[in-house]
Design an enzyme around this catalytic site. Structure first.
Site, PDB file in Angstrom:
ATOM      1  N   GLU A 168     -31.650  36.734 -19.842  1.00 12.02           N
ATOM      2  CA  GLU A 168     -30.173  36.733 -20.173  1.00 12.02           C
ATOM      3  C   GLU A 168     -29.198  35.926 -19.210  1.00 12.02           C
ATOM      4  O   GLU A 168     -28.007  36.011 -19.143  1.00 12.02           O
ATOM      5  CB  GLU A 168     -29.928  38.256 -20.213  1.00 12.02           C
ATOM      6  CG  GLU A 168     -30.567  38.949 -20.916  1.00 12.02           C
ATOM      7  CD  GLU A 168     -30.216  40.697 -20.631  1.00 12.02           C
ATOM      8  OE1 GLU A 168     -29.138  40.709 -19.930  1.00 12.02           O
ATOM      9  OE2 GLU A 168     -31.127  41.493 -21.250  1.00 12.02           O
ATOM     10  N   GLU A 260     -36.388  42.149 -24.972  1.00  8.67           N
ATOM     11  CA  GLU A 260     -35.817  43.512 -24.947  1.00  8.67           C
ATOM     12  C   GLU A 260     -35.162  43.990 -26.112  1.00  8.67           C
ATOM     13  O   GLU A 260     -34.432  43.084 -26.753  1.00  8.67           O
ATOM     14  CB  GLU A 260     -34.747  43.722 -23.710  1.00  8.67           C
ATOM     15  CG  GLU A 260     -35.380  43.453 -22.214  1.00  8.67           C
ATOM     16  CD  GLU A 260     -34.394  43.354 -21.066  1.00  8.67           C
ATOM     17  OE1 GLU A 260     -33.350  44.057 -21.488  1.00  8.67           O
ATOM     18  OE2 GLU A 260     -34.578  42.896 -20.262  1.00  8.67           O
TER      19      GLU A 260
END
Length: 320
Positions: A168, A260
């Protein structure tokens, strides 16, 4: 969608036979079925009890091995659990909530254990990388070398790893992404070179975890591209736009994974919209168990779907 020509060979030409075996399997299964996955080993029995199946992939975290955590008393058994999971025939994926090497703010709301967040540290990655002689840079290398000892344990145990560092990054909420794309890409390349060349960790399959082109570190050090998506609770849409972003990023040349997620994409909708996540990996806590992100009836149906691969459907690996 045409079946794409994706290399079965990891970018690290010295990859271990087991890493190569895993990569071949992932390429062969791509577009034919989605691997079920779950973050946190402690969720395994809950899933088995509630669905009668076990996921194919478990996500582990190197977080507590970060030196700025261990020096404050943090301990972890993630490596031991990952080896245990591997012995059951499961696939191991690893992320690293990397606590900043130094400069933790450590005050209420910005405690030391939140040190992977940008707002809990003053550590400046751009400055550290620009000054290799600095202590900030040397501590960066120290952290990588410490993590290498734990990855070595996995290598010694014969565990191939879907390794997803600097996740991320483009969000900016973690310190490794806080200074923009160039330092993040430079750090990813430093990690790759140090772990592969210096530490000879050839059991790693390298998973990149951002979808914007300016953040992409390069085809030569990325095996798989991925993104983390947390839709509204109960939204099981296939996340087609995010998938398309990644397809375009690598021009259809790499496997694409949902590294995720909160609510899991519905395989039926995925098929209808020609979306092919290699695996999903539901985050822990309420995302799995609150009954709203993933209703129990949905989970049961999903884990028994012919489109979803569970632990019992994985191949008989050479190491079993």
């Amino acid at each position: 969608m045409t079946v794409r020509e994706i290399s079965r060979v990891p970018v690290n030409k010295a990859a271990t036979p087991k890493a190569k075996e895993l990569m071949v399997f992932l390429v062969e299964r791509y577009q034919k079925g989605m691997l079920s996955g779950q973050q946190d080993y402690s969720n395994l029995n809950w899933i088995n009890e509630n669905t009668g199946r076990k996921p194919a992939v478990i996500g582990f975290d190197l977080m507590e091995y970060s030196p700025s955590r261990t020096e404050r008393g943090a301990v972890s058994q993630e490596i031991r659990d990952a080896i245990d999971w591997h012995k059951q025939g499961g696939i191991v994926t690893l992320c690293w909530h990397w606590n900043a090497p130094t400069d933790l703010i450590d005050e209420p709301g910005k405690e030391w254990w939140r040190g992977f967040y940008t707002d809990a540290t003053t550590y400046d990655l751009g400055s550290a990388l620009a000054h290799p002689e600095s202590e900030a840079y040397q501590l960066l290398i120290r952290d990588i070398d410490v993590i290498a000892t734990h990855l070595q344990e996995l290598k010694d145990a014969g565990v191939p790893v879907l390794f997803r560092p600097l996740h991320e990054a483009e969000g900016g909420w973690f310190w490794w992404g806080a200074k923009g794309p160039e330092p993040a890409k430079q750090l990813y390349r430093l990690l790759y070179d140090r772990l592969v060349q210096e530490h000879q960790l050839h059991n790693l399959i390298w998973v990149w975890n951002s979808e914007k082109p300016e953040w992409y570190p390069g085809d030569d050090i990325v095996d798989i591209v991925s993104v983390d998506v947390y839709p509204e609770a109960g939204d099981h849409s296939p996340l087609a736009a995010r998938y398309t972003n990644l397809r375009e990023l690598v021009k259809d040349s790499k496997i694409i994974a949902l590294a995720e997620n909160g609510s899991i994409p519905d395989p039926k909708q995925m098929k209808e919209q020609d979306v092919h996540w290699s695996w999903f990996c539901t985050w822990t806590g309420g995302f799995l168990r609150d009954g709203t992100h993933n209703e129990l009836t949905f989970l049961k149906e999903l884990y028994h779907s012919k489109e979803v691969i569970t632990l019992d459907q994985l191949p008989k690996w050479s190491w079993l």
